[in-house]
Design an enzyme around this catalytic site. Structure first.
Site, mmCIF file in Angstrom:
data_model
loop_
_atom_site.group_PDB
_atom_site.id
_atom_site.type_symbol
_atom_site.label_atom_id
_atom_site.label_comp_id
_atom_site.label_asym_id
_atom_site.label_seq_id
_atom_site.Cartn_x
_atom_site.Cartn_y
_atom_site.Cartn_z
ATOM 1 N N ALA A 36 1.934 -1.704 9.806
ATOM 2 C CA ALA A 36 1.373 -1.530 8.460
ATOM 3 C C ALA A 36 1.979 -0.231 7.918
ATOM 4 O O ALA A 36 1.506 0.864 8.235
ATOM 5 C CB ALA A 36 -0.147 -1.450 8.504
ATOM 6 N N THR A 37 3.068 -0.412 7.151
ATOM 7 C CA THR A 37 3.829 0.773 6.723
ATOM 8 C C THR A 37 3.023 1.675 5.797
ATOM 9 O O THR A 37 3.262 2.875 5.730
ATOM 10 C CB THR A 37 5.127 0.344 6.019
ATOM 11 O OG1 THR A 37 4.799 -0.565 4.949
ATOM 12 C CG2 THR A 37 6.049 -0.348 6.997
ATOM 13 N N CYS A 38 2.068 1.072 5.046
ATOM 14 C CA CYS A 38 1.295 1.920 4.140
ATOM 15 C C CYS A 38 0.401 2.882 4.913
ATOM 16 O O CYS A 38 -0.004 3.926 4.395
ATOM 17 C CB CYS A 38 0.446 1.065 3.199
ATOM 18 S SG CYS A 38 -0.655 -0.078 4.049
ATOM 19 N N MET A 39 0.085 2.523 6.180
ATOM 20 C CA MET A 39 -0.750 3.370 7.018
ATOM 21 C C MET A 39 0.040 4.038 8.139
ATOM 22 O O MET A 39 -0.540 4.751 8.964
ATOM 23 C CB MET A 39 -1.885 2.537 7.648
ATOM 24 C CG MET A 39 -2.809 1.851 6.645
ATOM 25 S SD MET A 39 -3.689 3.060 5.633
ATOM 26 C CE MET A 39 -4.711 3.836 6.874
ATOM 27 N N GLY A 76 0.834 -1.209 0.000
ATOM 28 C CA GLY A 76 0.000 0.000 0.000
ATOM 29 C C GLY A 76 0.865 1.253 0.000
ATOM 30 O O GLY A 76 0.365 2.337 0.272
#
Length: 1031
Positions: A997-1000, A715
């Site tokens: 969760a790196t995308c968030m 993401g």
């Protein structure tokens, strides 16, 4: 029965309401006016006819009388003047009176009689040696008026005769002043020369009469006739007779007995003789006579007076490529070089000369590149078009004459005369200093616009004291608010123009050139030519001037054009160029001073920021085609760094939004990347993308060492990890594409071609990768050398950038620069030796450099050629391909807002450690956590206690990047959030590791009970190097 009468007797009615009597009155008045004009015209015709008839009858009678006297003359003295003796020249004789009365230049007999008379006169003078007694009969005082009149008329008649026969001058002008020639025109010229001898009592009368009778136009036509026929040049050993006549007239003005009246400038020596192209090739000795102090002072002052009054005194141009003003300029410059070389040159003369030269230089058309010079962008060598008007180039030889005259020696002498002994460092400037500054700056300004800067800058920067002199003057004016003193002493500045324009337009480029060559010790330690304190003051002056020109009062030009009369149009146009030069020069100089400040700080960064940068200015700068945006392009340092970063990020966000819409329509780019072959896979897959695809959204799936796809959906976080890993691999010096300096800063490996066959394609790819990271707002930990970052801004590197590449080479070059003995003894040549991977090659720094020894005269050139080779030439191919890839995504105008130091911060973020307090103040919590929760308190204590390296690992674990946002975590999108994981605090939950969760930018943190447990689990998670398997 019907009425059949005549209807014409009916009364006519004017429907317009006008009376017929009124029409008749107007008609009568018009007829009367026409009749009056007809009678007036008839009277004028009659009067004109009478005058014509009177003139004709007078000329006919005069012609008859001339013929009568002529016949009587030849009857008395013989057809070949064989009856003439020495007494014929006496006051009682009718010989000269009759000859001068009837002489006609068109009659061959008259010309022959005049030549015979002059020949006999010369013979009589040789025999008696007393010409005064010959004409006066022994008593000059009793017949002075008559004698003066006759000798004056005789001298003038001789010149008229030469002029009338000028087309026969093939062999006459170059005849020497000896008596061996019997050429008729030589005899006439020698007679005029003899009569004008300054030892004779009538010399002043002759010179005054000749100048009043416009003799110089006659001489001009004589010279031009000779130039049109003569192929060979005059030798310097021979002095032409005509040249001697010119010298006598020109130098007569300095005689104390001279009482000659002023001549109309239009017919003067300056206008008629000095506008002849290359006149000194014909009259070399006139140049020497004119170079004498008093003579040059007189004529240059005369020219300055004419130009200040805008009087038209120059003749029509001979041809378009030989305009009169350019011919005058070339000749005057050569004379000035002689006058300046003399001791005790007059200050007033030099001020007048600079006014003349400034006026004439401004009129010059664009100079055409001479043979052997660069002719790029020159579509037509003969003519260019500007604003719809044809502009003719100067003749090449004339252009070369002007260019060669303004040489280093000339400039050195000019500056020394203007400022020699005038300015002391601790004294206040007086009016004379203001006049000198005004004159020098006006002349140098137009010289910079005319000649190649490299020809003049070095001598001004290093062989004159111009920089400290101008700085001393500017500092005094600024401290005492006395800028108006320049406006009062400068005819160059229109009324109302700020006085600081003139010194700044010269100071900025000269000091900028000096800073390119001055070394670090001179600048920081010895503080030459300006102290660091003075430089801080200078920064304030430049900043205020630049802000005034660009933002506060940008319409100065329009206002002055509106409020000034037509007569000052030329000055207004000069003011426009002056303002442009000051704004560009001040911008470049401030940028250079900022570079020096970045190397070793001597002033806070805020010194470069304009005081008027407000939120309104920033909002305007974010919009295209606004004045604030143009200021940001020209002088970005006026705006604080954080504000420029906001503008830059807004530009990137807008570009991403446009390209995001494109990706939504055409799908996403997905890549499968093996972690152990990350560079090769990325090179093969990304290289095939178009520019639009590169700007679009990319998604990456990693393949681990076992060939299995790693867990996690990209993401954005996996792509961040991909960017950080590929940059770490590609820019690793072990890969051979880059090398590092002693300070571990990266730059392209000059020998990369020996390591990789496709090295240039790899550099293009790496430029694209770096640009993609910046485009997506991803910070990467790559410390580049400053001289390489300059290439991203398409800037040239100079000597002072060399210490970051090779400190030892820099020390050796500085040793050569200050070497006070004979450098040629060191046996150095213009070559440089490369040693790449054990292979030694020798490169010439100049054509034929292996045979060119380094001497004290050319050592500065050698030093800068070596620096240029190492900093620019050696990595030119690698840098060029890297730049091409970089500009696929990042526009040049975006990074032009930043200097090299700031560009490094855009790439890698701040060099300072992670600001944990900033991260905590901009964090969010969910799942039952809040800011005061005991787990959150323990968490922040653990994070603060970590080393800087572990803090970076933590940040990469939760965001995919080891660097925080450049402007702080307030600008992290989405904001960092800590979410409770696992629900209740069971044993199974407490045994889990934190995940992310790196995308968030989300951290899933179990509710650990003890600080030691939280620290152990968190350290294991961020150090496991398990890719995204823990995410």
């Amino acid at each position: 029965m019907f009425f059949s009468g005549d209807p014409s007797t009916r009364k006519r009615v004017d429907l317009g309401g006008r009376s017929s009597k009124e029409r008749d009155r107007k008609k009568l008045l018009e007829q009367t006016r026409l009749e009056r004009n007809r009678r007036l015209f008839q009277r004028q015709q009659n009067s004109a006819a009478i005058k014509i008839q009177k003139c004709f009858r007078g000329r006919r009678v005069m012609k008859a009388e001339h013929q009568k006297v002529r016949e009587q003359f030849f009857m008395t003295y013989g057809t070949e003047c064989e009856k003439v003796d020495r007494y014929c020249f006496g006051p009682d004789s009718e010989f000269l009176r009759q000859l001068l009365f009837f002489y006609n230049t068109q009659r061959a007999g008259d010309f022959f009689a005049l030549v015979k008379t002059c020949q006999f006169l010369q013979q009589s003078v040789r025999d008696t040696g007393d010409i005064v007694s010959l004409f006066s009969g022994g008593d000059y005082s009793s017949s002075q008026s008559l004698v003066d009149y006759r000798v004056t008329q005789l001298a003038y008649t001789c010149i008229l005769a030469v002029h009338a026969n000028r087309n026969q001058l093939n062999e006459l002008i170059s005849v020497t002043s000896s008596w061996r020639s019997d050429s008729p025109l030589a005899i006439l010229l020698r007679t005029a020369n003899m009569l004008m001898d300054r030892t004779f009592p009538w010399s002043c009368k002759i010179v005054g009469y000749l100048t009043q009778r416009n003799t110089f136009p006659l001489m001009r036509e004589i010279v031009l006739a000779w130039k049109g026929k003569k192929e060979s040049q005059l030798t310097h050993e021979e002095l032409s007779i005509l040249e001697r006549v010119v010298i006598l007239i020109v130098s007569h003005v300095i005689d104390t007995s001279c009482i000659c009246q002023d001549v109309d400038p239009q017919w003067s020596f300056t206008s008629q003789i000095l506008t002849i192209p290359f006149i000194w090739q014909i009259f070399p000795y006139v140049k020497e006579a004119l170079g004498r102090q008093e003579v040059s002072k007189y004529y240059i002052h005369q020219m300055a007076h004419c130009m200040q009054n805008h009087s038209k005194f120059l003749p029509n141009d001979m041809t378009p490529d030989f305009p009169s003003f350019a011919c005058l300029l070339g000749n005057v410059l050569e004379v000035a070089s002689i006058a300046l070389s003399q001791t005790e040159t007059s200050f007033d003369m030099v001020v007048d000369f600079t006014a003349v030269a400034t006026f004439l230089l401004e009129l010059l058309p664009p100079l055409k590149p001479l043979r052997g010079q660069n002719k790029e962008n020159m579509e037509d060598e003969e003519m260019i078009t500007a604003d719809g008007y044809g502009i003719h180039f100067l003749n090449e030889d004339l252009q070369r004459q002007i260019s060669n005259a303004i040489d280093p020696r000339f400039l050195l002498q000019l500056i020394n005369v203007l400022f020699g002994g005038l300015v002391a460092a601790d004294s206040d400037p007086d009016d004379k200093v203001a006049a000198a500054v005004s004159a020098a700056c006006a002349f140098l300004h137009v010289t910079f616009n005319t000649l190649p800067l490299e020809r003049v800058m070095t001598v001004l920067a290093y062989r004159t004291g111009l920089v400290p002199i101008l700085w001393n003057f500017m500092r005094w004016c600024h401290e005492n608010n006395k800028w108006s003193v320049l406006s009062e002493h400068s005819a160059y500045l229109p009324e109302g123009a700020p006085g600081w324009l003139l010194p700044l337009v010269v100071f900025c480029p000269v000091y900028k050139h000096m800073l390119m060559i001055v070394d670090n010790e001179e600048f920081y330690e010895r503080e030459k030519p300006l102290s660091l304190k003075d430089i801080r003051f200078l920064i304030v002056i430049l900043r205020q001037a630049l802000w005034q020109l660009l933002w506060i009062n940008p319409s100065t030009l329009a206002n002055l054009v509106k409020n000034n009369p037509e007569g000052t149009t030329d000055k207004i146009l000069s003011l426009d160029l002056l303002q442009q030069r000051v704004s560009s020069g001040a911008s470049e100089l401030l940028s250079q001073l900022q570079d020096w400040n970045n190397r070793r700080q001597f002033a806070p960064a805020s010194d470069f920021h304009a005081d008027g940068v407000t939120d309104y200015f920033i909002s305007q700068a974010m919009q295209e085609s606004t004045r604030a945006r143009e200021i940001l392009k020209q002088a970005p340092f006026l705006v604080p760094f954080t504000s420029r970063v906001k503008i830059f990020t807004s530009q990137l966000a807008a570009a991403r939004q446009r390209d995001g819409a494109h990706s939504a329509v055409f799908g996403r780019n997905r890549f499968r990347i093996r972690r152990d072959h990350i560079l090769e896979d990325a090179f093969n897959q990304l290289n095939a993308l178009s520019d639009e695809d590169l700007r679009g959204v990319m998604r990456v799936t990693f393949i681990n060492e076992f060939g299995v796809e790693e867990a996690g959906i990209d993401g954005g976080g996996i792509f961040k990890d991909f960017m950080e890993n590929i940059t770490r691999s590609a820019f690793d010096i072990q890969y051979g594409l880059f090398k590092e300096t002693a300070d571990h800063l990266l730059y392209p490996n000059p020998g990369s071609g020996l390591v990789h066959e496709q090295h240039l394609q790899f550099f293009h790819f790496l430029g694209t990768i770096l640009a993609k990271a910046m485009f997506e707002g991803i910070l990467v930990d790559i410390p580049f050398a400053t001289f390489f970052l300059s290439k991203l801004k398409q800037k040239h590197n100079y000597l002072n950038d060399l210490p970051s590449l090779d400190p030892e080479l820099y020390r050796h070059l500085i040793f050569l620069k200050h070497y006070d003995r004979d450098i040629s003894e060191l046996e150095l040549y213009f070559v440089i030796v490369n040693n790449e991977y054990g292979e030694q090659t020798e490169e010439e720094l100049l054509p034929g450099g292996k045979h060119m020894r380094v001497t004290n005269e050319n050592v500065i050139t050698f030093i800068h050629l070596v620096a240029n080779y190492r900093l620019n030439y050696q990595i030119r191919q690698q840098s060029s391909h890297f730049l091409r890839g970089f500009e696929q995504l990042i526009r040049k105008e975006w990074i032009d807002m930043f200097n090299e130091h700031e560009l490094q911060m855009l790439i890698s973020g701040s060099l300072e450690g992670l600001d944990i307090d900033d991260l905590r103040s901009h964090s969010q919590y969910s799942g039952g956590y809040h800011a005061d929760h005991y787990v959150i308190e323990m968490f922040w204590e653990v994070i603060k206690g970590m080393s800087q390296e572990n803090q970076k690992k933590f940040l990469k674990f939760v965001t995919g990047c080891s660097r925080g946002p450049l402007l702080g975590f307030k600008y992290l999108e989405p904001q960092f959030c800590i979410q409770r994981a696992g629900g209740s605090a069971t044993e199974e939950t407490l045994d889990r590791l934190p995940t992310a969760a790196t995308c968030m930018n989300l951290l899933k943190l179990p509710p650990y009970q003890r600080k030691e447990q939280l620290e152990r689990k968190l350290m294991y998670a961020i150090s496991a190097d398990a890719g995204f398997d823990l995410s």
